[in-house]
Scaffold this active site. Structure first.
Site, PDB file in Angstrom:
ATOM      1  N   GLU A  45       0.135  -0.707   5.774  1.00 25.83           N
ATOM      2  CA  GLU A  45       1.138  -0.105   6.644  1.00 25.83           C
ATOM      3  C   GLU A  45       1.002   1.408   6.709  1.00 25.83           C
ATOM      4  O   GLU A  45       1.067   2.006   7.783  1.00 25.83           O
ATOM      5  CB  GLU A  45       2.542  -0.486   6.169  1.00 25.83           C
ATOM      6  CG  GLU A  45       3.650  -0.182   7.179  1.00 25.83           C
ATOM      7  CD  GLU A  45       4.191   1.246   7.073  1.00 25.83           C
ATOM      8  OE1 GLU A  45       4.835   1.712   8.041  1.00 25.83           O
ATOM      9  OE2 GLU A  45       3.971   1.896   6.026  1.00 25.83           O
TER      10      GLU A  45
ATOM     11  N   ASP B  54       8.763   3.815  -1.410  1.00 26.99           N
ATOM     12  CA  ASP B  54       8.104   3.389  -0.170  1.00 26.99           C
ATOM     13  C   ASP B  54       6.746   2.792  -0.487  1.00 26.99           C
ATOM     14  O   ASP B  54       5.768   3.510  -0.589  1.00 26.99           O
ATOM     15  CB  ASP B  54       7.976   4.614   0.749  1.00 26.99           C
ATOM     16  CG  ASP B  54       7.395   4.286   2.103  1.00 26.99           C
ATOM     17  OD1 ASP B  54       7.367   3.096   2.470  1.00 26.99           O
ATOM     18  OD2 ASP B  54       6.951   5.214   2.802  1.00 26.99           O
TER      19      ASP B  54
ATOM     20  N   ASP C 247       0.839  -1.194   0.000  1.00 32.85           N
ATOM     21  CA  ASP C 247       0.000   0.000   0.000  1.00 32.85           C
ATOM     22  C   ASP C 247       0.875   1.245   0.000  1.00 32.85           C
ATOM     23  O   ASP C 247       2.061   1.187   0.347  1.00 32.85           O
ATOM     24  CB  ASP C 247      -0.934   0.006   1.212  1.00 32.85           C
ATOM     25  CG  ASP C 247      -0.192   0.158   2.528  1.00 32.85           C
ATOM     26  OD1 ASP C 247       0.727  -0.650   2.774  1.00 32.85           O
ATOM     27  OD2 ASP C 247      -0.496   1.083   3.300  1.00 32.85           O
TER      28      ASP C 247
END
Length: 468
Positions: free
Chosen positions: A173, A138, A107
């Protein structure tokens, strides 16, 4: 085999060659993942997170080494609803070799103000040796570092791999890992490992690798300040009636001292040495203009790694466009505190809440909601896995790794420690200081990714060959 080589050096050379050869395909697959807007926050399309999980599962299925690859969810304790889909893959160890758990998340953060992006956030774009896109660094790059390293291991060694490998690719997350603890508990047997690699951190710079040995915790919440039952004309009552914006400004100002350091009793600092890091470097990496001064006291890295910080990250109040001559009755702000490693996050939150209640001006009514706390983390650097990781990083980057702290938080690591207390945890990453994770124009330094993939492949080979 030449007289100068041994079976071990030949084996390592084959893995190295296979890892470097795996980079182009890994980057191509990363581009495919970046195109999926897998934002797990409320209000965004859950189907896109599911589509991202499907894409990750397909990548793991194609490796052909796992006994099981599944998409799973767990219940969110606070709501009773399902968490976001995670991908779980398992492969048992053979011949006494250890098992390694590789973690990343699929995610991503919301894009924010899209006008600030120099290229579309979900259209991967290469320029200046960097791959731009939301999630490019990320943490979809973390996924592809794992996948690329495993592809290299399989290509170089074939069936001659005894290492146990589990993968856990989380789907929420960035949104707070609401079902993470439940997921760990429900899948503990499948996730259990001797070594856990969390590929969700950064490096010292684009050419120097790092092993993250400390992380700050976090306490995030919404504060609502109320001073009036309804809005009133500022000309009729201004000067006698406190509006919520005035109260909020006065209250928030008490959180910092004149240097910008946190001024909340009960919030602690960690005493630890930090490497040299200049103000010039800070200005370059953070984008701090020449006329703006840094805040806090002590060495710059101690302020980022070892001391608390408080940031107002959002505000609900009349916008500039909709401003009128009105006393605002209520203002809400989101406050994010980074908690020094070693302090319990809920203890720090309690101190912050007590401070705000004690300093509320004019008798303003305060309401606290959406409270989310996560503990920091300190790595035990005495383990054999840390030694192996440092050696692999040096081999992969051609530079000795640096032990770093990180000012950000990965609260779920505390859950990993609780569920698997015997496991050695390694926190690594593919980001460099210019990655701008969570910000517009997030990007991945391509050479850093290449070195990260190579380093992980060499770590897997080392653990498969020598064990722990």
């Amino acid at each position: 085999m030449t007289p100068e080589t041994t079976p071990d050096t030949d084996r390592r050379a084959r893995v190295r060659d296979a890892a470097l050869a795996a980079v182009p395909a890994a980057l191509a697959d990363l581009g495919t993942l970046v195109r999926i807007p897998s934002i797990a926050f409320p209000g965004f399309d859950r189907a896109e997170v599911a589509r991202s999980a499907d894409a990750v599962k397909a990548l793991l299925d194609d490796l052909g080494i796992f006994e099981r690859v599944e998409i799973r969810t767990a219940v969110v304790p606070e709501t009773g609803g399902p968490g976001m889909p995670a991908v779980l893959a398992t492969r048992r160890a053979r011949n006494g070799r250890p098992t390694i758990l590789l973690y990343a998340h699929h995610d991503v953060q919301p894009v924010g103000d899209e006008s600030l992006w120099e290229s579309p956030p979900f259209e991967p774009t290469v320029r200046g040796g960097r791959l731009y896109g939301r999630g490019a660094a990320d943490d979809k790059a973390g996924i592809m570092a794992h996948v690329g390293a495993l592809r290299a291991l399989v290509a170089a060694l074939g069936s001659d791999v005894d290492l146990g490998v589990n993968l856990f690719i989380e789907g929420e997350e960035e949104a707070g890992s609401a079902s993470f603890a439940a997921f760990l508990h429900e899948n503990a047997d499948a996730l259990r490992a001797d070594v856990i690699v969390v590929a969700d951190s950064g490096n010292w710079d684009a050419t120097t690798p790092a092993l993250t040995v400390s992380l700050r915790g976090n306490a995030r919440f919404t504060l609502t300040v109320r001073t009036l039952e309804h809005a009133s004309h500022s000309g009729m009552f201004g000067g006698a009636v406190p509006d919520a914006m005035l109260a909020t400004i006065r209250l928030l100002d008490t959180l910092w001292d004149e240097d910008g350091a946190v001024a909340v009793d009960g919030v602690i600092e960690r005493d630890a040495e930090t490497p040299e890091y200049s103000e010039e470097t800070l200005r370059d990496e953070a984008g701090l203009p020449a006329g703006v001064q840094p805040i806090g006291r002590g060495s710059i890295l101690s302020r980022i790694w070892n001391k608390p910080s408080v940031t107002v990250t959002g505000i609900d109040a009349p916008s500039v466009r909709n401003a009128s001559n009105t006393l605002t009755p209520e203002v809400s702000v989101v406050i994010s505190m980074r908690v020094a490693p070693g302090q319990d996050a809920r203890t720090a939150y309690a101190a912050l809440e007590a401070h705000l209640r004690a300093h509320a001006p004019f008798g303003a009514e305060l309401t606290f909601s959406d409270i989310d706390c996560g503990d920091g983390f300190l790595v035990d650097t005495s383990g054999t896995a840390v030694t192996a990781a440092r050696a692999a990083l040096e081999d992969g980057y051609g530079a000795a790794p640096v032990d770093i702290g990180v000012g950000g938080s990965i609260p779920f690591i505390a859950d990993l420690v609780r569920e698997f207390p015997q496991a050695q945890i390694l926190v690594t990453g593919v980001e460099d200081p210019h990655a701008r994770a969570h910000s517009p124009n997030e990007s991945l330094h391509l050479d850093t990714f290449r070195h990260a993939l190579l380093s992980e492949a060499l770590l897997l080979e080392r653990l498969d060959r020598d064990g722990l």
